[in-house]
Enzyme design. Structure first.
Site, PDB file in Angstrom:
ATOM      1  N   TYR A  53      -0.509   2.125   4.170  1.00  0.00           N
ATOM      2  CA  TYR A  53      -1.020   0.808   3.787  1.00  0.00           C
ATOM      3  C   TYR A  53      -1.602  -0.006   4.944  1.00  0.00           C
ATOM      4  O   TYR A  53      -2.113  -1.100   4.717  1.00  0.00           O
ATOM      5  CB  TYR A  53       0.097   0.011   3.095  1.00  0.00           C
ATOM      6  CG  TYR A  53       0.571   0.671   1.812  1.00  0.00           C
ATOM      7  CD1 TYR A  53      -0.302   0.864   0.746  1.00  0.00           C
ATOM      8  CD2 TYR A  53       1.882   1.123   1.673  1.00  0.00           C
ATOM      9  CE1 TYR A  53       0.122   1.481  -0.428  1.00  0.00           C
ATOM     10  CE2 TYR A  53       2.316   1.740   0.503  1.00  0.00           C
ATOM     11  CZ  TYR A  53       1.426   1.916  -0.540  1.00  0.00           C
ATOM     12  OH  TYR A  53       1.833   2.524  -1.704  1.00  0.00           O
ATOM     13  N   HIS A  95      -6.946  -1.584  -4.248  1.00  0.00           N
ATOM     14  CA  HIS A  95      -5.800  -0.863  -3.683  1.00  0.00           C
ATOM     15  C   HIS A  95      -6.091  -0.529  -2.237  1.00  0.00           C
ATOM     16  O   HIS A  95      -7.195  -0.067  -1.917  1.00  0.00           O
ATOM     17  CB  HIS A  95      -5.510   0.422  -4.462  1.00  0.00           C
ATOM     18  CG  HIS A  95      -5.196   0.160  -5.899  1.00  0.00           C
ATOM     19  ND1 HIS A  95      -3.985  -0.366  -6.298  1.00  0.00           N
ATOM     20  CD2 HIS A  95      -5.954   0.270  -7.006  1.00  0.00           C
ATOM     21  CE1 HIS A  95      -4.010  -0.537  -7.604  1.00  0.00           C
ATOM     22  NE2 HIS A  95      -5.190  -0.171  -8.058  1.00  0.00           N
TER      23      HIS A  95
END
Ligand code: DQA
Length: 148
Positions: free
Chosen positions: A22, A99
């Site tokens: 991430y 995302h």
């Protein structure tokens, strides 16, 4: 013009949560960058994070007459939440799903998004920059609609 950004569960831990997946940016850094870009584009940006499905639904309801568009990263709820999908349809505002990771390159259960066919578009796998492109795209979309 106002764009609201919704972050789903566990995104409050960005920066420390699986940084190889991430990235290293914290949620506060992502949000403040979005506000700065919003200021450049003369667009008010509001951000909201919750670990609770109903709180995300409530936020959409509460802001439906205030926000012109949404950026949505529902995190794990992307793949499971009929309630969030129904709320996105109900508020009937343009939304871009974002995302950080490329969910199609990950586990099979992440390949399905219950929002994919009810949003204007989707950006994934570009890390924190995906939010910035989404904001620019929504502002351009809203401005094009104003001229039409
Ligand atoms: C995520 C991808 C989801 O599959 C996951 O559950 C998340 C984050 C992303 O931004 O890459 O929590 O939405």
């Amino acid at each position: 013009m106002r764009v609201d950004v919704l972050h789903g569960p566990n995104l409050n831990l960005l920066g420390e949560r699986e940084p190889t997946v991430y990235g290293k940016a914290t949620l506060a850094e992502i949000d403040s960058r979005l506000m700065a870009i919003g200021a450049e584009l003369s667009c008010e940006v509001r951000t909201f994070q919750s670990n609770h499905e109903g709180a995300l639904v409530d936020y959409l309801h509460a802001t439906r007459r205030l926000a012109d568009a949404y950026i949505l990263n529902p995190a794990g709820y992307t793949h499971t939440s009929v309630a969030l999908r129904d709320a996105v349809i109900a508020v009937a505002k343009p939304a871009i799903e974002v995302h950080l990771s490329n969910t199609d390159a990950r586990e099979a259960f992440r390949h399905k998004s219950l929002l994919a066919d009810v949003v204007l578009g989707r950006i994934q796998g570009l890390g924190a920059q995906g939010y910035e492109w989404a904001l620019r795209a929504l502002v351009a979309h809203l401005r094009a609609g104003q001229q039409a």
